[in-house]
Scaffold this motif. Structure first.
Motif, PDB file in Angstrom:
ATOM      1  N   ALA A  42       0.851  -1.188   0.000  1.00 15.03           N
ATOM      2  CA  ALA A  42       0.000   0.000   0.000  1.00 15.03           C
ATOM      3  C   ALA A  42       0.888   1.240   0.000  1.00 15.03           C
ATOM      4  O   ALA A  42       1.845   1.334   0.765  1.00 15.03           O
ATOM      5  CB  ALA A  42      -0.902  -0.003   1.232  1.00 15.03           C
ATOM      6  N   GLY A  43       0.578   2.186  -0.886  1.00 15.12           N
ATOM      7  CA  GLY A  43       1.348   3.419  -0.959  1.00 15.12           C
ATOM      8  C   GLY A  43       2.594   3.337  -1.813  1.00 15.12           C
ATOM      9  O   GLY A  43       3.354   4.304  -1.902  1.00 15.12           O
ATOM     10  N   GLU A  44       2.811   2.206  -2.473  1.00 18.91           N
ATOM     11  CA  GLU A  44       4.050   1.984  -3.216  1.00 18.91           C
ATOM     12  C   GLU A  44       3.781   1.884  -4.716  1.00 18.91           C
ATOM     13  O   GLU A  44       2.767   1.343  -5.143  1.00 18.91           O
ATOM     14  CB  GLU A  44       4.702   0.684  -2.736  1.00 18.91           C
ATOM     15  CG  GLU A  44       6.013   0.344  -3.440  1.00 18.91           C
ATOM     16  CD  GLU A  44       6.635  -0.946  -2.919  1.00 18.91           C
ATOM     17  OE1 GLU A  44       7.873  -1.014  -2.867  1.00 18.91           O
ATOM     18  OE2 GLU A  44       5.876  -1.877  -2.570  1.00 18.91           O
ATOM     19  N   ILE A  45       4.710   2.417  -5.504  1.00 15.59           N
ATOM     20  CA  ILE A  45       4.726   2.188  -6.945  1.00 15.59           C
ATOM     21  C   ILE A  45       5.889   1.251  -7.243  1.00 15.59           C
ATOM     22  O   ILE A  45       7.048   1.591  -6.996  1.00 15.59           O
ATOM     23  CB  ILE A  45       4.867   3.492  -7.752  1.00 15.59           C
ATOM     24  CG1 ILE A  45       3.694   4.436  -7.468  1.00 15.59           C
ATOM     25  CG2 ILE A  45       4.957   3.189  -9.249  1.00 15.59           C
ATOM     26  CD1 ILE A  45       3.780   5.764  -8.207  1.00 15.59           C
ATOM     27  N   TYR A  46       5.548   0.070  -7.734  1.00 13.36           N
ATOM     28  CA  TYR A  46       6.560  -0.931  -8.091  1.00 13.36           C
ATOM     29  C   TYR A  46       6.667  -0.945  -9.603  1.00 13.36           C
ATOM     30  O   TYR A  46       5.691  -1.248 -10.309  1.00 13.36           O
ATOM     31  CB  TYR A  46       6.157  -2.307  -7.571  1.00 13.36           C
ATOM     32  CG  TYR A  46       7.165  -3.413  -7.814  1.00 13.36           C
ATOM     33  CD1 TYR A  46       8.155  -3.685  -6.874  1.00 13.36           C
ATOM     34  CD2 TYR A  46       7.126  -4.181  -8.971  1.00 13.36           C
ATOM     35  CE1 TYR A  46       9.085  -4.705  -7.088  1.00 13.36           C
ATOM     36  CE2 TYR A  46       8.044  -5.196  -9.194  1.00 13.36           C
ATOM     37  CZ  TYR A  46       9.022  -5.450  -8.244  1.00 13.36           C
ATOM     38  OH  TYR A  46       9.940  -6.452  -8.457  1.00 13.36           O
ATOM     39  N   VAL A  60      -1.088  11.720 -16.338  1.00  8.74           N
ATOM     40  CA  VAL A  60      -1.191  10.301 -15.981  1.00  8.74           C
ATOM     41  C   VAL A  60      -0.236   9.977 -14.840  1.00  8.74           C
ATOM     42  O   VAL A  60      -0.597   9.281 -13.873  1.00  8.74           O
ATOM     43  CB  VAL A  60      -0.894   9.412 -17.206  1.00  8.74           C
ATOM     44  CG1 VAL A  60      -0.776   7.955 -16.794  1.00  8.74           C
ATOM     45  CG2 VAL A  60      -1.993   9.576 -18.248  1.00  8.74           C
ATOM     46  N   HIS A  61       0.988  10.465 -14.939  1.00  8.08           N
ATOM     47  CA  HIS A  61       1.955  10.220 -13.869  1.00  8.08           C
ATOM     48  C   HIS A  61       1.461  10.782 -12.539  1.00  8.08           C
ATOM     49  O   HIS A  61       1.624  10.146 -11.480  1.00  8.08           O
ATOM     50  CB  HIS A  61       3.303  10.833 -14.238  1.00  8.08           C
ATOM     51  CG  HIS A  61       3.989  10.123 -15.367  1.00  8.08           C
ATOM     52  ND1 HIS A  61       5.165  10.572 -15.932  1.00  8.08           N
ATOM     53  CD2 HIS A  61       3.666   8.981 -16.038  1.00  8.08           C
ATOM     54  CE1 HIS A  61       5.533   9.738 -16.899  1.00  8.08           C
ATOM     55  NE2 HIS A  61       4.642   8.775 -16.970  1.00  8.08           N
ATOM     56  N   ALA A  62       0.860  11.960 -12.611  1.00  7.07           N
ATOM     57  CA  ALA A  62       0.333  12.562 -11.374  1.00  7.07           C
ATOM     58  C   ALA A  62      -0.788  11.704 -10.795  1.00  7.07           C
ATOM     59  O   ALA A  62      -0.891  11.553  -9.563  1.00  7.07           O
ATOM     60  CB  ALA A  62      -0.172  13.978 -11.660  1.00  7.07           C
ATOM     61  N   ARG A  63      -1.628  11.110 -11.643  1.00  5.87           N
ATOM     62  CA  ARG A  63      -2.717  10.239 -11.168  1.00  5.87           C
ATOM     63  C   ARG A  63      -2.161   8.995 -10.487  1.00  5.87           C
ATOM     64  O   ARG A  63      -2.673   8.547  -9.461  1.00  5.87           O
ATOM     65  CB  ARG A  63      -3.614   9.833 -12.336  1.00  5.87           C
ATOM     66  CG  ARG A  63      -4.334  10.981 -13.001  1.00  5.87           C
ATOM     67  CD  ARG A  63      -5.586  11.365 -12.255  1.00  5.87           C
ATOM     68  NE  ARG A  63      -6.249  12.496 -12.909  1.00  5.87           N
ATOM     69  CZ  ARG A  63      -7.418  12.984 -12.533  1.00  5.87           C
ATOM     70  NH1 ARG A  63      -8.060  12.427 -11.520  1.00  5.87           N
ATOM     71  NH2 ARG A  63      -7.955  14.005 -13.155  1.00  5.87           N
ATOM     72  N   LEU A  64      -1.123   8.415 -11.079  1.00  8.19           N
ATOM     73  CA  LEU A  64      -0.530   7.218 -10.472  1.00  8.19           C
ATOM     74  C   LEU A  64       0.079   7.543  -9.104  1.00  8.19           C
ATOM     75  O   LEU A  64      -0.075   6.783  -8.142  1.00  8.19           O
ATOM     76  CB  LEU A  64       0.542   6.637 -11.401  1.00  8.19           C
ATOM     77  CG  LEU A  64       0.040   6.053 -12.729  1.00  8.19           C
ATOM     78  CD1 LEU A  64       1.212   5.649 -13.613  1.00  8.19           C
ATOM     79  CD2 LEU A  64      -0.877   4.859 -12.499  1.00  8.19           C
ATOM     80  N   LYS A  65       0.766   8.679  -9.020  1.00  8.45           N
ATOM     81  CA  LYS A  65       1.359   9.079  -7.736  1.00  8.45           C
ATOM     82  C   LYS A  65       0.275   9.370  -6.704  1.00  8.45           C
ATOM     83  O   LYS A  65       0.409   8.996  -5.526  1.00  8.45           O
ATOM     84  CB  LYS A  65       2.240  10.311  -7.942  1.00  8.45           C
ATOM     85  CG  LYS A  65       3.533  10.019  -8.688  1.00  8.45           C
ATOM     86  CD  LYS A  65       4.372  11.285  -8.811  1.00  8.45           C
ATOM     87  CE  LYS A  65       5.715  11.013  -9.478  1.00  8.45           C
ATOM     88  NZ  LYS A  65       6.531  12.233  -9.621  1.00  8.45           N
ATOM     89  N   LEU A 118       8.994   7.240 -11.596  1.00  8.13           N
ATOM     90  CA  LEU A 118       7.812   7.078 -10.759  1.00  8.13           C
ATOM     91  C   LEU A 118       7.976   6.069  -9.632  1.00  8.13           C
ATOM     92  O   LEU A 118       7.259   6.149  -8.626  1.00  8.13           O
ATOM     93  CB  LEU A 118       6.623   6.641 -11.626  1.00  8.13           C
ATOM     94  CG  LEU A 118       6.147   7.624 -12.696  1.00  8.13           C
ATOM     95  CD1 LEU A 118       5.005   7.017 -13.484  1.00  8.13           C
ATOM     96  CD2 LEU A 118       5.723   8.941 -12.076  1.00  8.13           C
ATOM     97  N   SER A 119       8.866   5.110  -9.780  1.00  2.48           N
ATOM     98  CA  SER A 119       8.847   3.923  -8.914  1.00  2.48           C
ATOM     99  C   SER A 119       9.590   4.117  -7.596  1.00  2.48           C
ATOM    100  O   SER A 119      10.586   4.829  -7.520  1.00  2.48           O
ATOM    101  CB  SER A 119       9.455   2.731  -9.659  1.00  2.48           C
ATOM    102  OG  SER A 119       8.785   2.500 -10.876  1.00  2.48           O
TER     103      SER A 119
END
Length: 506
Positions: free
Chosen positions: A285-289, A446-451, A473-474
Motif C-alpha cells: 500500500a502506498g508503493e509504486i513498483y 497520468v503520472h500525477a494520477r498514479l502518484k 515514478l517507482s
C-alpha cells in the motif's frame, strides 16, 4: 570497400513525434552488424525504412553504392533486402511452401503451371534449409512448428527471394539459449558466404560474441559506431541507456501491508516455452513498483495474468483486500476487490469500440450499481459524469457522447480508459505502458494520477518499456529478462545498473 547498405541523415515522424532524427547506418557485405538501443530508440523504425515498409521524410539510402528509393517491401526484396520481423509475417494455417509462394508471386509473363512453380520453390526451400544446416518439410503447416522453426522459415523465405542483405529484428528474444546459439551460428555462416547480416538486438552478450560492428541508437539518433570487441559491457551499456541519473535523496517512505502479491507465476507459450517463469513479487500500500525490461521478456504476459485476461499454468495472485488467492483470476472478481487496469492493448482489453464513449466510461460504474439497478438506469448521471471526465482528462475528438469509442485516436482512447479507471479510488492499480501515445502534458497528468493513487494508499504496479518512466515514478524496480525476475532495485536508482540488468541477463 563499398557498403552493402548505407542510410544517411534519415528523418521519420509519426503524428508529430520524431522517431528518427538524422539517423545513419552503414553495413558491409560479409559482416554481422548489430544495431543496439533501448525500446523506442528507433532501431526497428530505421530498419523498416531499409526494408521499404516506411518511406523516410528525408535522407538518402544507397545499396551497394547506388542511390535507391524503395517503393515498398516487394521493391526491397527485388533489391536483395529481406527482413525477419520480431512478430513473424506468416499465415499460420498455410504450409511452409504456401507461405514462401505468397511472398514471391510469379514474374510478369511467367506462365509456368502452379505445380511446376511449387516444385521449383520446394526445391529452393530444401536447398536453403540445407545451407542453414536444417531439414524442412515444405508441406508442414506453420501452426505445427515451434517458434524457432517458424523463425527459420522466415529466414528461408528471405533467402529464397534472393536476399543478400538480411535484417533480423530481436531474433533471439523468443528463443531458448540453445536455439539462439544455433541461429547466431547460422548467421555467422551466412556472413562468411558474403551476406550482410543486420542484427537488431538488445542482448550485449550476443553483440560481443557474434557482431563485427555495432551501431548504437538513442532517442532516434545514431550515437556511436564501433567494434564491439574493443568495448566493454559497461561502455556499451552507457552508450545504450545514457549517463546515470543523479542520485535521489535516500528517503524511506512508509508503506503499508502487501496489497498485491504474485506467487511463483508461470505461463507458457504455445510451443511450451515459458513466457513467465516462476515470478514472485509484491506491491505494498502506498508503493509504486516498476517492472522494467526489453519488450518480449514476459512483461506483457505477466500484466495480462494480473488483469485476469490470461490464465497462469501455475502460481497464485493474492489481493489483501479479499484475502483470496486466485489461481485463475477473473476480471470481474479482481475489480470487485478494488483493482483498476490500464492495459497496453487498449482496443483489445480496455474498450468496446462499437459502443459509445458514454457506455465505455460508465460500464465499471454500472456493475457497481453507481447508476442504478437492473430495473432502472440513471442515464443522465452517466452522461454528466462522462462529460466531466472528458473535460478533466482532456479527451479530444469527442463530437458526441454517443460517438463510438473506435473513432477516437489512440492517445485519446487511452485518456478515456484512464479516466474510467480512476473514476473511483482503486486499491490496486495495474498500469501497462499507461502513457503510450500521449503527449507531454497528458503524460504528466497520468503520472500525477498514479502518484496520487499511491499517496491515497493504493498499490501501483507500473509495467513499462520506457525506462525513464519506470525510474521517475517507482519506489522499487524489478527487471524482467527471459521471463524471469532477474533483479530488483531500491531507490536511489542507478540507471546504468538497471540498464545492465535489462541487457545482460537471459
Amino acid at each position: 570497400m563499398t557498403p552493402a547498405l548505407a542510410l544517411d541523415a534519415i528523418d521519420k515522424s509519426f503524428d508529430g513525434f520524431r522517431a528518427l532524427d538524422q539517423a545513419r547506418f552503414v553495413a558491409n557485405a560479409g559482416e554481422i552488424h548489430a544495431l543496439l538501443g533501448e525500446n523506442g530508440a528507433g532501431k526497428s523504425t530505421l530498419m523498416n525504412v531499409a526494408c521499404g515498409l516506411y518511406t523516410p521524410d528525408s535522407g538518402t539510402m544507397r545499396l551497394f553504392g547506388a542511390p535507391t528509393r524503395l517503393s515498398g517491401p516487394r521493391d526491397a526484396a527485388a533489391h536483395g533486402i529481406g527482413m525477419v520481423h520480431q512478430h513473424f509475417k506468416l499465415v499460420r494455417p498455410f504450409s511452409i511452401l504456401e507461405n514462401v509462394l505468397l511472398s514471391r508471386p510469379p514474374a510478369a509473363g511467367d506462365g509456368a503451371p502452379y505445380s511446376r512453380q511449387a516444385r521449383s520453390v520446394a526445391q529452393a526451400i530444401a536447398a536453403k534449409a540445407e545451407l542453414l544446416g536444417a531439414k524442412v518439410d515444405p508441406r508442414a503447416r506453420v501452426d505445427s512448428l515451434s517458434i524457432a522453426e517458424q523463425q527459420r522459415v522466415e529466414v528461408i523465405k528471405a533467402l529464397v527471394a534472393g536476399a543478400r542483405i538480411l535484417i533480423l529484428d530481436e531474433p533471439t528474444a523468443v528463443l531458448t539459449d540453445q536455439e539462439a546459439e544455433r541461429l547466431l551460428q547460422t548467421l555467422r555462416r551466412l556472413a562468411r558466404d558474403g551476406a550482410t547480416i543486420v542484427l537488431v538486438t538488445h542482448k550485449l552478450a550476443d553483440v560481443k560474441r557474434f557482431a563485427d560492428t555495432v551501431t548504437i541508437m538513442r532517442g532516434g539518433k545514431t550515437v556511436a559506431e564501433l567494434d564491439p570487441s574493443q568495448a566493454s559491457i559497461e561502455e556499451l551499456t552507457r552508450l545504450t541507456v545514457g549517463d546515470a541519473l543523479p542520485a535521489l535523496p535516500n528517503e524511506q517512505p512508509h508503506f503499508g501491508r502487501r496489497r498485491l502479491e504474485a506467487l511463483d507465476l508461470t505461463v507458457r507459450r504455445a510451443d511450451g516455452a515459458p513466457a513467465v517463469d516462476r515470478v514472485s513479487f509484491f506491491v505494498r500500500a502506498g508503493e509504486i513498483y516498476g517492472l522494467a525490461g526489453v519488450s518480449g521478456n514476459g512483461q506483457s504476459e505477466l500484466a495480462e495474468l494480473l488483469m485476469g485476461v490470461r490464465t497462469p499454468d501455475s502460481g497464485l495472485i493474492q489481493f489483501e483486500d479479499s484475502g483470496e488467492a486466485f489461481s485463475a483470476p477473473r476480471p470481474a472478481a479482481l475489480r470487485s476487490d478494488g483493482a483498476a487496469f490500464i492495459p497496453a492493448d487498449r482496443y483489445r482489453f480496455a474498450l468496446a469500440g462499437a459502443l459509445s464513449v458514454t457506455d465505455n466510461f460508465a460500464i465499471a460504474g454500472l456493475r457497481r450499481g453507481r447508476y442504478g439497478g437492473w430495473a432502472w438506469t440513471n442515464i443522465g448521471r452517466m452522461r454528466a459524469e462522462t462529460k466531466e471526465a472528458i473535460r478533466a482528462f482532456d479527451v479530444q475528438g469527442v463530437r458526441s457522447l454517443a460517438q463510438k469509442a473506435a473513432l477516437l485516436s489512440g492517445g485519446n482512447a487511452q485518456k478515456l480508459v484512464i479516466a474510467r479507471e480512476f473514476s473511483d479510488a482503486p486499491g490496486v492499480v495495474v498500469a501497462q505502458s499507461p502513457s503510450r501515445g500521449l503527449d507531454a502534458r497528458a503524460t504528466a497528468a497520468v503520472h500525477a494520477r498514479l502518484k496520487a493513487a499511491a499517496d491515497r494508499g493504493a498499490a501501483v504496479l507500473l509495467v513499462s518499456d520506457d525506462l525513464d518512466e519506470v525510474l521517475k515514478l517507482s519506489n522499487r524496480v524489478g527487471v524482467m529478462a527471459s521471463g524471469r525476475l532477474a533483479a530488483e532495485f531500491e531507490q536511489p536508482f542507478d540507471r546504468q545498473e538497471v540498464g545492465r540488468a535489462m541487457v545482460t541477463h537471459g
